[in-house]
Design a protein around this motif. Structure first.
Motif, PDB file in Angstrom:
ATOM      1  N   SER A 177       5.634-107.448  11.188  1.00 54.59           N
ATOM      2  CA  SER A 177       4.948-108.559  11.858  1.00 54.59           C
ATOM      3  C   SER A 177       5.737-108.997  13.081  1.00 54.59           C
ATOM      4  O   SER A 177       5.162-109.311  14.129  1.00 54.59           O
ATOM      5  CB  SER A 177       4.815-109.760  10.929  1.00 54.59           C
ATOM      6  OG  SER A 177       4.025-109.426   9.848  1.00 54.59           O
ATOM      7  N   LEU A 178       7.058-109.020  12.921  1.00 56.70           N
ATOM      8  CA  LEU A 178       7.900-109.412  14.057  1.00 56.70           C
ATOM      9  C   LEU A 178       7.665-108.470  15.231  1.00 56.70           C
ATOM     10  O   LEU A 178       7.487-108.892  16.370  1.00 56.70           O
ATOM     11  CB  LEU A 178       9.376-109.329  13.662  1.00 56.70           C
ATOM     12  CG  LEU A 178       9.879-110.409  12.710  1.00 56.70           C
ATOM     13  CD1 LEU A 178      11.246-110.036  12.177  1.00 56.70           C
ATOM     14  CD2 LEU A 178       9.940-111.736  13.431  1.00 56.70           C
ATOM     15  N   LEU A 179       7.627-107.178  14.903  1.00 56.76           N
ATOM     16  CA  LEU A 179       7.453-106.170  15.946  1.00 56.76           C
ATOM     17  C   LEU A 179       6.060-106.287  16.563  1.00 56.76           C
ATOM     18  O   LEU A 179       5.893-106.215  17.781  1.00 56.76           O
ATOM     19  CB  LEU A 179       7.671-104.783  15.339  1.00 56.76           C
ATOM     20  CG  LEU A 179       7.604-103.609  16.291  1.00 56.76           C
ATOM     21  CD1 LEU A 179       8.614-103.759  17.410  1.00 56.76           C
ATOM     22  CD2 LEU A 179       7.858-102.301  15.550  1.00 56.76           C
ATOM     23  N   LYS A 180       5.075-106.524  15.701  1.00 57.18           N
ATOM     24  CA  LYS A 180       3.696-106.660  16.181  1.00 57.18           C
ATOM     25  C   LYS A 180       3.606-107.805  17.208  1.00 57.18           C
ATOM     26  O   LYS A 180       3.045-107.636  18.294  1.00 57.18           O
ATOM     27  CB  LYS A 180       2.799-106.960  14.982  1.00 57.18           C
ATOM     28  CG  LYS A 180       1.376-107.259  15.319  1.00 57.18           C
ATOM     29  CD  LYS A 180       0.579-107.467  14.056  1.00 57.18           C
ATOM     30  CE  LYS A 180      -0.743-108.138  14.369  1.00 57.18           C
ATOM     31  NZ  LYS A 180      -1.574-108.282  13.190  1.00 57.18           N
ATOM     32  N   HIS A 181       4.215-108.944  16.874  1.00 57.05           N
ATOM     33  CA  HIS A 181       4.157-110.078  17.796  1.00 57.05           C
ATOM     34  C   HIS A 181       4.865-109.776  19.101  1.00 57.05           C
ATOM     35  O   HIS A 181       4.417-110.157  20.172  1.00 57.05           O
ATOM     36  CB  HIS A 181       4.728-111.328  17.127  1.00 57.05           C
ATOM     37  CG  HIS A 181       3.789-111.871  16.099  1.00 57.05           C
ATOM     38  ND1 HIS A 181       4.071-111.891  14.761  1.00 57.05           N
ATOM     39  CD2 HIS A 181       2.538-112.350  16.215  1.00 57.05           C
ATOM     40  CE1 HIS A 181       3.043-112.374  14.098  1.00 57.05           C
ATOM     41  NE2 HIS A 181       2.091-112.667  14.953  1.00 57.05           N
ATOM     42  N   ALA A 186      16.955-113.830  11.201  1.00 56.70           N
ATOM     43  CA  ALA A 186      17.496-114.134  12.515  1.00 56.70           C
ATOM     44  C   ALA A 186      16.531-113.774  13.643  1.00 56.70           C
ATOM     45  O   ALA A 186      16.716-114.201  14.768  1.00 56.70           O
ATOM     46  CB  ALA A 186      18.807-113.382  12.694  1.00 56.70           C
ATOM     47  N   TYR A 187      15.493-112.992  13.337  1.00 62.46           N
ATOM     48  CA  TYR A 187      14.615-112.496  14.412  1.00 62.46           C
ATOM     49  C   TYR A 187      13.419-113.396  14.672  1.00 62.46           C
ATOM     50  O   TYR A 187      12.512-113.021  15.376  1.00 62.46           O
ATOM     51  CB  TYR A 187      14.135-111.082  14.093  1.00 62.46           C
ATOM     52  CG  TYR A 187      15.254-110.072  14.099  1.00 62.46           C
ATOM     53  CD1 TYR A 187      15.623-109.446  15.279  1.00 62.46           C
ATOM     54  CD2 TYR A 187      15.937-109.767  12.930  1.00 62.46           C
ATOM     55  CE1 TYR A 187      16.649-108.528  15.300  1.00 62.46           C
ATOM     56  CE2 TYR A 187      16.958-108.844  12.936  1.00 62.46           C
ATOM     57  CZ  TYR A 187      17.316-108.225  14.120  1.00 62.46           C
ATOM     58  OH  TYR A 187      18.327-107.323  14.130  1.00 62.46           O
ATOM     59  N   HIS A 188      13.387-114.582  14.049  1.00 63.99           N
ATOM     60  CA  HIS A 188      12.202-115.436  14.220  1.00 63.99           C
ATOM     61  C   HIS A 188      11.934-115.749  15.673  1.00 63.99           C
ATOM     62  O   HIS A 188      12.831-115.972  16.425  1.00 63.99           O
ATOM     63  CB  HIS A 188      12.392-116.750  13.459  1.00 63.99           C
ATOM     64  CG  HIS A 188      11.844-116.615  12.086  1.00 63.99           C
ATOM     65  ND1 HIS A 188      10.511-116.725  11.821  1.00 63.99           N
ATOM     66  CD2 HIS A 188      12.445-116.344  10.905  1.00 63.99           C
ATOM     67  CE1 HIS A 188      10.320-116.540  10.535  1.00 63.99           C
ATOM     68  NE2 HIS A 188      11.456-116.307   9.952  1.00 63.99           N
ATOM     69  N   GLU A 232       3.054-109.606  22.763  1.00 67.30           N
ATOM     70  CA  GLU A 232       3.569-110.420  23.864  1.00 67.30           C
ATOM     71  C   GLU A 232       3.787-109.555  25.116  1.00 67.30           C
ATOM     72  O   GLU A 232       3.392-109.927  26.221  1.00 67.30           O
ATOM     73  CB  GLU A 232       4.903-110.991  23.385  1.00 67.30           C
ATOM     74  CG  GLU A 232       5.381-112.233  24.074  1.00 67.30           C
ATOM     75  CD  GLU A 232       6.731-112.617  23.462  1.00 67.30           C
ATOM     76  OE1 GLU A 232       6.748-113.070  22.297  1.00 67.30           O
ATOM     77  OE2 GLU A 232       7.760-112.429  24.144  1.00 67.30           O
ATOM     78  N   LEU A 233       4.379-108.363  24.892  1.00 70.19           N
ATOM     79  CA  LEU A 233       4.673-107.479  26.020  1.00 70.19           C
ATOM     80  C   LEU A 233       3.396-107.011  26.721  1.00 70.19           C
ATOM     81  O   LEU A 233       3.325-106.961  27.953  1.00 70.19           O
ATOM     82  CB  LEU A 233       5.451-106.246  25.545  1.00 70.19           C
ATOM     83  CG  LEU A 233       6.902-106.475  25.134  1.00 70.19           C
ATOM     84  CD1 LEU A 233       7.509-105.198  24.551  1.00 70.19           C
ATOM     85  CD2 LEU A 233       7.707-106.922  26.358  1.00 70.19           C
ATOM     86  N   PHE A 234       2.375-106.679  25.918  1.00 75.06           N
ATOM     87  CA  PHE A 234       1.151-106.140  26.525  1.00 75.06           C
ATOM     88  C   PHE A 234       0.241-107.222  27.083  1.00 75.06           C
ATOM     89  O   PHE A 234      -0.530-106.978  28.009  1.00 75.06           O
ATOM     90  CB  PHE A 234       0.421-105.236  25.528  1.00 75.06           C
ATOM     91  CG  PHE A 234       0.996-103.856  25.501  1.00 75.06           C
ATOM     92  CD1 PHE A 234       0.618-102.909  26.436  1.00 75.06           C
ATOM     93  CD2 PHE A 234       1.964-103.510  24.569  1.00 75.06           C
ATOM     94  CE1 PHE A 234       1.173-101.632  26.441  1.00 75.06           C
ATOM     95  CE2 PHE A 234       2.529-102.244  24.566  1.00 75.06           C
ATOM     96  CZ  PHE A 234       2.137-101.295  25.505  1.00 75.06           C
ATOM     97  N   GLU A 235       0.375-108.416  26.511  1.00 72.31           N
ATOM     98  CA  GLU A 235      -0.387-109.545  27.060  1.00 72.31           C
ATOM     99  C   GLU A 235       0.027-109.782  28.513  1.00 72.31           C
ATOM    100  O   GLU A 235      -0.801-110.047  29.376  1.00 72.31           O
ATOM    101  CB  GLU A 235      -0.059-110.784  26.236  1.00 72.31           C
ATOM    102  CG  GLU A 235      -1.236-111.683  25.985  1.00 72.31           C
ATOM    103  CD  GLU A 235      -0.895-112.742  24.964  1.00 72.31           C
ATOM    104  OE1 GLU A 235       0.186-113.361  25.093  1.00 72.31           O
ATOM    105  OE2 GLU A 235      -1.694-112.937  24.029  1.00 72.31           O
TER     106      GLU A 235
END
Ligand code: PHE
Length: 341
Positions: free
Chosen positions: A107-111, A339-341, A115-118
């Motif tokens: 999920s972290l990676l998905k978000h 830590a990646y939140h 974000e990058l493609f948005e």
């Protein structure tokens, strides 16, 4: 004498100690040296031998009765008081800290990817996980007997009409291209399924992220550019992207996407099998036939598409060496991503 014995028996039976303090009074009253029983037995000692023989057994019975009552009450009252003395909640303590869960690494990676493609104008379409043959295969140029169908061990749900679990997110390309106005700049990210044995390196359920762009004048250079942007934003600018000629029925030309090994940084390790490169997905220019299948004028429009395994990226980002960890829900594994939140 007999009457006295009976009276004392009745008195003992009536006395029902409710607490350990009551029980102590019971003991003093009936069992101590100055207690009621002792008095009776002193009186008994004064009796004639003949009477003694007659009353002795009654007196003995009374003695045993008193002792038995005492034992019985002692047992139940001390069990009760033990229960009472177990630690009580201390309401003056500060409340326990709420322990926050952590997001799943996928999920972290998905978000992060969204974000990058948005930022570069892509919009997200999840698409269906259950699709028909046309959207997963037919429209993507997989002829009915195309050997590439075998490579994607498919979970079929129904036969004629064929419904199946999508084997790749490329099925979303077709849904979107059929129904949306051009130009299209879409990212689809979600679960895909293939009938594979579950092991450290393969799973029957995994995630893909697929990007495609259809517009006038889209070229292979655009694909290279978007891949470099994506990979370098995710892994850092030291990571390089390499495109290797390949084959997919729905792209022409087609390419395999490799990146320099993020584990050994190009010095050679067993993750990259000492080749310094890792394959992360495929891509290419969308075959004009696929665009025509969706009613798009191929004299005007061209497009690119790429598909990358999400688990693969997460494994490289966090040095995870077993694919099964993503689905086992072991909190010891999941906690590490706080830590990646
Ligand atoms: N769908 C392909 C696969 O699952 C990957 C891919 C996507 C290739 C888009 C080219 C273009 O293997």
């Amino acid at each position: 004498m007999l009457e006295k014995i009976n009276l004392l028996h009745a008195e003992v039976a009536q006395s029902q100690p409710q607490s350990l303090a009551d029980l102590e009074s019971f003991r003093l009253q009936f069992m101590s040296k100055k207690g009621a029983f002792k008095q009776l037995s002193s009186a008994f000692n004064e009796l004639e031998e003949v009477e003694k023989r007659h009353i002795g057994s009654q007196l003995n019975e009374l003695k045993q009765y008193i002792q038995a009552q005492y034992n019985r009450y002692k047992q139940s009252l001390s069990a009760k008081s033990n229960a009472k003395t177990t630690p009580q909640e201390d309401y003056t303590l500060p409340p326990p800290v709420d322990t926050l869960g952590s997001r799943h690494p996928l999920s972290l990676l998905k978000h992060k990817i969204l974000e990058l493609f948005e930022k570069i104008g892509f919009c997200m379409v999840e698409g269906d996980e259950i699709v028909d043959d046309w959207h997963n295969f037919g429209a993507l140029n997989f002829e009915p007997n195309h050997p590439a169908r075998d490579m994607q061990d498919t979970f079929f749900i129904t036969k004629s009409p064929d419904f199946l679990l999508r084997t790749h997110t490329s099925s979303v390309q077709i849904h979107v291209a059929e129904s949306q106005a051009l130009p299209i700049r879409t990212l689809s990210l979600g679960r895909t399924y293939r009938n594979e044995t579950i092991s450290a390196r393969s799973h029957c359920m995994f995630h893909q992220v697929e990007g495609f762009y259809i517009n006038e004048g889209v070229s292979f250079a655009d694909l290279k550019q978007v891949l470099a942007y994506f990979i370098q934003s995710l892994f850092g600018t030291q990571v390089q992207v390499r495109l290797r000629p390949s084959y997919f029925p729905f792209t022409e030309p087609s390419t395999e996407i490799d990146i320099t090994c993020t584990v050994c940084a190009g010095t050679g390790c067993n993750i990259c099998k000492h080749s310094q490169w890792l394959e992360i997905g495929g891509g290419g220019m969308i075959d004009p036939q696929v665009l025509q299948n969706c009613g798009i004028d191929t004299d005007r429009y061209t497009g690119y598409a790429f598909g990358i395994g999400l688990e693969r990226l997460a494994m490289l980002l966090h040095q995870i060496n077993d694919l099964r960890l993503f689905t086992e829900n072991d909190v010891r594994f999941l906690k590490q991503f706080k830590a990646y939140h």
